[in-house]
Design a protein around this motif. Structure first.
Motif, PDB file in Angstrom:
ATOM      1  N   MET A  13       0.832  -1.080   0.036  1.00  0.00           N
ATOM      2  CA  MET A  13      -0.029   0.040   0.248  1.00  0.00           C
ATOM      3  C   MET A  13       1.134   1.370   0.056  1.00  0.00           C
ATOM      4  O   MET A  13       1.603   1.643   1.248  1.00  0.00           O
ATOM      5  N   GLN A  14       1.225   1.851  -1.136  1.00  0.00           N
ATOM      6  CA  GLN A  14       2.285   2.902  -1.269  1.00  0.00           C
ATOM      7  C   GLN A  14       1.512   3.943  -0.812  1.00  0.00           C
ATOM      8  O   GLN A  14       0.435   4.512  -0.969  1.00  0.00           O
ATOM      9  N   VAL A  15       2.346   4.919  -0.091  1.00  0.00           N
ATOM     10  CA  VAL A  15       1.906   6.261   0.606  1.00  0.00           C
ATOM     11  C   VAL A  15       3.018   7.088   0.169  1.00  0.00           C
ATOM     12  O   VAL A  15       4.204   6.875  -0.087  1.00  0.00           O
ATOM     13  N   GLU A  16       2.667   8.415  -0.068  1.00  0.00           N
ATOM     14  CA  GLU A  16       3.462   9.472  -0.421  1.00  0.00           C
ATOM     15  C   GLU A  16       4.062  10.211   0.900  1.00  0.00           C
ATOM     16  O   GLU A  16       3.230  10.194   1.975  1.00  0.00           O
ATOM     17  N   VAL A  17       5.351  10.210   0.950  1.00  0.00           N
ATOM     18  CA  VAL A  17       6.161  11.121   1.938  1.00  0.00           C
ATOM     19  C   VAL A  17       7.199  12.052   1.444  1.00  0.00           C
ATOM     20  O   VAL A  17       7.813  11.804   0.249  1.00  0.00           O
ATOM     21  N   GLU A  74      -4.648   6.012   8.242  1.00  0.00           N
ATOM     22  CA  GLU A  74      -4.397   7.161   9.063  1.00  0.00           C
ATOM     23  C   GLU A  74      -3.543   8.075   8.570  1.00  0.00           C
ATOM     24  O   GLU A  74      -3.370   9.225   8.777  1.00  0.00           O
ATOM     25  N   TRP A  75      -2.106   7.751   7.963  1.00  0.00           N
ATOM     26  CA  TRP A  75      -1.336   8.456   7.574  1.00  0.00           C
ATOM     27  C   TRP A  75      -1.817   9.277   6.355  1.00  0.00           C
ATOM     28  O   TRP A  75      -1.499  10.562   6.397  1.00  0.00           O
ATOM     29  N   GLN A  76      -2.535   8.563   5.754  1.00  0.00           N
ATOM     30  CA  GLN A  76      -2.678   9.378   4.361  1.00  0.00           C
ATOM     31  C   GLN A  76      -3.924  10.569   4.821  1.00  0.00           C
ATOM     32  O   GLN A  76      -4.195  11.343   4.185  1.00  0.00           O
ATOM     33  N   ALA A  77      -4.706  10.564   5.881  1.00  0.00           N
ATOM     34  CA  ALA A  77      -5.861  11.088   6.103  1.00  0.00           C
ATOM     35  C   ALA A  77      -5.038  12.342   6.984  1.00  0.00           C
ATOM     36  O   ALA A  77      -5.475  13.536   7.174  1.00  0.00           O
ATOM     37  N   THR A  78      -4.553  12.007   8.061  1.00  0.00           N
ATOM     38  CA  THR A  78      -3.697  13.050   9.118  1.00  0.00           C
ATOM     39  C   THR A  78      -2.237  13.201   9.180  1.00  0.00           C
ATOM     40  O   THR A  78      -1.703  13.972   9.950  1.00  0.00           O
ATOM     41  N   ARG A  79      -1.367  12.496   8.315  1.00  0.00           N
ATOM     42  CA  ARG A  79       0.021  12.523   8.024  1.00  0.00           C
ATOM     43  C   ARG A  79       0.539  12.470   9.374  1.00  0.00           C
ATOM     44  O   ARG A  79       0.592  11.488   9.966  1.00  0.00           O
ATOM     45  N   MET A  80       1.428  13.170   9.769  1.00  0.00           N
ATOM     46  CA  MET A  80       2.476  13.280  10.934  1.00  0.00           C
ATOM     47  C   MET A  80       1.695  12.940  12.011  1.00  0.00           C
ATOM     48  O   MET A  80       2.317  12.227  13.183  1.00  0.00           O
TER      49      MET A  80
END
Length: 128
Positions: A13-17, A74-80
C-alpha cells in the motif's frame, strides 16, 4: 531497490512521504525514548513509501496486516499526527483523568487569593 522491497512490493500500500516528513520519521524511528508504537508506525510509513508489502512489514513487527493498513490509512488522512499514539509521556497510566488535570491547571494558574488556598501554601522559599 532495497532487500525487503525486492520480495514484497506486490501487495504493498504505497503512501507519499515528502523529504521533510522522511527526515522526521527516521528520527522518530531511531529514538529509543519514543513509545514503541510510534517507532513502528514511523517505520511502517517509511517502508510503505518505498513500496514494501504490508504483509511483510506486519510480520516483522508482529501486527496484523489490517492494523498496518489502518496505520497507513491514518497517515493518508492526518499525516504526521497519525504516528503519535497519545501514550507518550505515559498518559495512559496517569492517576488523574484529563478533565481533572485541566481543572488543576486552571486552579494553579490563578493567584492564591482566588483559589481559596492560604497564600502561605504558595510561598516559593517554603516549597524549595
Amino acid at each position: 531497490m532495497d532487500f525487503l522491497c525486492r520480495f514484497g512490493c506486490v501487495r504493498g500500500m504505497q503512501v507519499e512521504v515528502i523529504p521533510e516528513e522522511t527526515a522526521v520519521l527516521i528520527r522518530w524511528k531511531k529514538r529509543s525514548d519514543n513509545h514503541v508504537l510510534v517507532r513502528m508506525k514511523a517505520e511502517a510509513v517509511l517502508y510503505a513509501s518505498r513500496g514494501v508489502d504490508v504483509g511483510i512489514f506486519a510480520e516483522l513487527v508482529e501486527r496484523t496486516e489490517r492494523a498496518v493498513q489502518e496505520w497507513l490509512a491514518e497517515w493518508q488522512a492526518t499525516r504526521m499526527c497519525s504516528v503519535l499514539t497519545g501514550h507518550a509521556g505515559n498518559q495512559n497510566a496517569a492517576k488523574l483523568t484529563r478533565t481533572r488535570k485541566e481543572e488543576l491547571k486552571a486552579i494553579l494558574a490563578r493567584p492564591p487569593s482566588r483559589t481559596g488556598i492560604r497564600a502561605e501554601f504558595w510561598d516559593v522559599p517554603a516549597l524549595r
